[in-house]
Design a protein around this motif. Structure first.
Motif, PDB file in Angstrom:
ATOM      1  N   ARG A  14       0.872  -1.199   0.000  1.00 15.21           N
ATOM      2  CA  ARG A  14       0.000   0.000   0.000  1.00 15.21           C
ATOM      3  C   ARG A  14       0.895   1.230   0.000  1.00 15.21           C
ATOM      4  NH1 ARG A  14      -0.585   2.722   4.728  1.00 15.21           N
ATOM      5  NH2 ARG A  14       0.355   1.745   6.533  1.00 15.21           N
ATOM      6  N   LYS A  15       0.858   1.965  -1.042  1.00 17.83           N
ATOM      7  CA  LYS A  15       1.716   3.141  -1.173  1.00 17.83           C
ATOM      8  C   LYS A  15       1.118   4.318  -0.414  1.00 17.83           C
ATOM      9  CE  LYS A  15       4.924   1.326  -3.592  1.00 17.83           C
ATOM     10  NZ  LYS A  15       6.206   1.087  -2.973  1.00 17.83           N
ATOM     11  N   ASP A  16       1.907   4.909   0.468  1.00 17.44           N
ATOM     12  CA  ASP A  16       1.473   6.069   1.236  1.00 17.44           C
ATOM     13  C   ASP A  16       1.583   7.317   0.361  1.00 17.44           C
ATOM     14  OD1 ASP A  16       1.784   8.383   3.238  1.00 17.44           O
ATOM     15  OD2 ASP A  16       1.197   6.694   4.503  1.00 17.44           O
ATOM     16  N   ALA A  17       0.546   8.147   0.369  1.00 16.96           N
ATOM     17  CA  ALA A  17       0.501   9.344  -0.488  1.00 16.96           C
ATOM     18  C   ALA A  17       1.386  10.483   0.011  1.00 16.96           C
ATOM     19  CB  ALA A  17      -0.934   9.844  -0.594  1.00 16.96           C
ATOM     20  N   ARG A  18       1.850  10.434   1.240  1.00 20.60           N
ATOM     21  CA  ARG A  18       2.607  11.547   1.840  1.00 20.60           C
ATOM     22  C   ARG A  18       4.087  11.428   1.462  1.00 20.60           C
ATOM     23  NH1 ARG A  18       0.019  10.138   7.472  1.00 20.60           N
ATOM     24  NH2 ARG A  18       0.479   8.128   6.556  1.00 20.60           N
ATOM     25  N   THR A  19       4.378  11.772   0.208  1.00 22.60           N
ATOM     26  CA  THR A  19       5.710  11.611  -0.368  1.00 22.60           C
ATOM     27  C   THR A  19       6.433  12.942  -0.492  1.00 22.60           C
ATOM     28  OG1 THR A  19       4.683  11.695  -2.545  1.00 22.60           O
ATOM     29  CG2 THR A  19       5.104   9.505  -1.625  1.00 22.60           C
ATOM     30  N   LEU A  20       7.731  12.863  -0.744  1.00 21.46           N
ATOM     31  CA  LEU A  20       8.605  14.035  -0.778  1.00 21.46           C
ATOM     32  C   LEU A  20       8.134  15.118  -1.757  1.00 21.46           C
ATOM     33  CD1 LEU A  20      11.243  15.231   0.311  1.00 21.46           C
ATOM     34  CD2 LEU A  20      12.431  14.029  -1.522  1.00 21.46           C
ATOM     35  N   ASP A  21       7.614  14.718  -2.895  1.00 27.63           N
ATOM     36  CA  ASP A  21       7.161  15.694  -3.895  1.00 27.63           C
ATOM     37  C   ASP A  21       6.046  16.605  -3.373  1.00 27.63           C
ATOM     38  OD1 ASP A  21       5.682  13.152  -4.079  1.00 27.63           O
ATOM     39  OD2 ASP A  21       4.514  14.199  -5.603  1.00 27.63           O
ATOM     40  N   LYS A  22       5.343  16.173  -2.335  1.00 27.45           N
ATOM     41  CA  LYS A  22       4.246  16.976  -1.775  1.00 27.45           C
ATOM     42  C   LYS A  22       4.754  18.223  -1.045  1.00 27.45           C
ATOM     43  CE  LYS A  22       1.186  13.956  -3.114  1.00 27.45           C
ATOM     44  NZ  LYS A  22       1.868  12.708  -3.301  1.00 27.45           N
ATOM     45  N   LEU A  23       6.045  18.251  -0.711  1.00 30.29           N
ATOM     46  CA  LEU A  23       6.585  19.429  -0.023  1.00 30.29           C
ATOM     47  C   LEU A  23       6.525  20.686  -0.871  1.00 30.29           C
ATOM     48  CD1 LEU A  23       9.739  18.021   1.783  1.00 30.29           C
ATOM     49  CD2 LEU A  23       7.585  18.744   2.797  1.00 30.29           C
ATOM     50  N   ILE A  24       6.531  20.514  -2.181  1.00 31.57           N
ATOM     51  CA  ILE A  24       6.547  21.691  -3.058  1.00 31.57           C
ATOM     52  C   ILE A  24       5.403  21.695  -4.063  1.00 31.57           C
ATOM     53  CG2 ILE A  24       9.025  22.098  -2.824  1.00 31.57           C
ATOM     54  CD1 ILE A  24       9.362  20.650  -5.534  1.00 31.57           C
ATOM     55  N   ASP A  25       4.309  20.988  -3.769  1.00 26.92           N
ATOM     56  CA  ASP A  25       3.205  20.950  -4.737  1.00 26.92           C
ATOM     57  C   ASP A  25       2.227  22.113  -4.588  1.00 26.92           C
ATOM     58  OD1 ASP A  25       1.600  20.222  -2.575  1.00 26.92           O
ATOM     59  OD2 ASP A  25       0.885  18.360  -3.480  1.00 26.92           O
ATOM     60  N   GLY A  26       2.444  22.974  -3.577  1.00 33.79           N
ATOM     61  CA  GLY A  26       1.613  24.173  -3.434  1.00 33.79           C
ATOM     62  C   GLY A  26       0.271  23.940  -2.773  1.00 33.79           C
TER      63      GLY A  26
END
Length: 95
Positions: free
Chosen positions: A17-29
């Motif tokens: 189960r892949k968790d949605a809280r990934t590194l790319d979310k830090l800069i997605d606005g």
């Protein structure tokens, strides 16, 4: 951008189960819900690195510290390029 550990998906138990809280979310606005945040397993040396190809002027750095309880979340933030460490005000911690 790089983080150690990268996110919860590095844990073997998260492979299915892949968790949605990934590194790319830090800069997605988007900071409207928890799925647009970064979450990593706790280690003694959790870190995020942001590197630029050339000198960049940064006028503001905003860090949102989402924590379900006062015992969780970020306690120290360090911006070495600015030679400063910012510690959160404990009186502003919410549970």
């Amino acid at each position: 951008m790089h983080a150690e550990p990268r996110d919860l998906n590095v844990l073997p138990e998260n492979e299915s189960r892949k968790d949605a809280r990934t590194l790319d979310k830090l800069i997605d606005g988007n900071n409207l819900d928890f799925t647009h945040s970064w979450l990593a397993p706790f280690t003694e040396t959790n870190a995020i690195f942001v590197c630029f190809d050339a000198a960049v002027a940064i006028s503001r750095l905003t860090l949102w510290n989402y924590a379900k309880t006062p015992a969780r979340g970020v306690r120290d933030r360090n911006a070495p390029g600015h030679r400063c460490t910012v510690k959160p005000d404990p009186s502003r911690t919410t549970s």
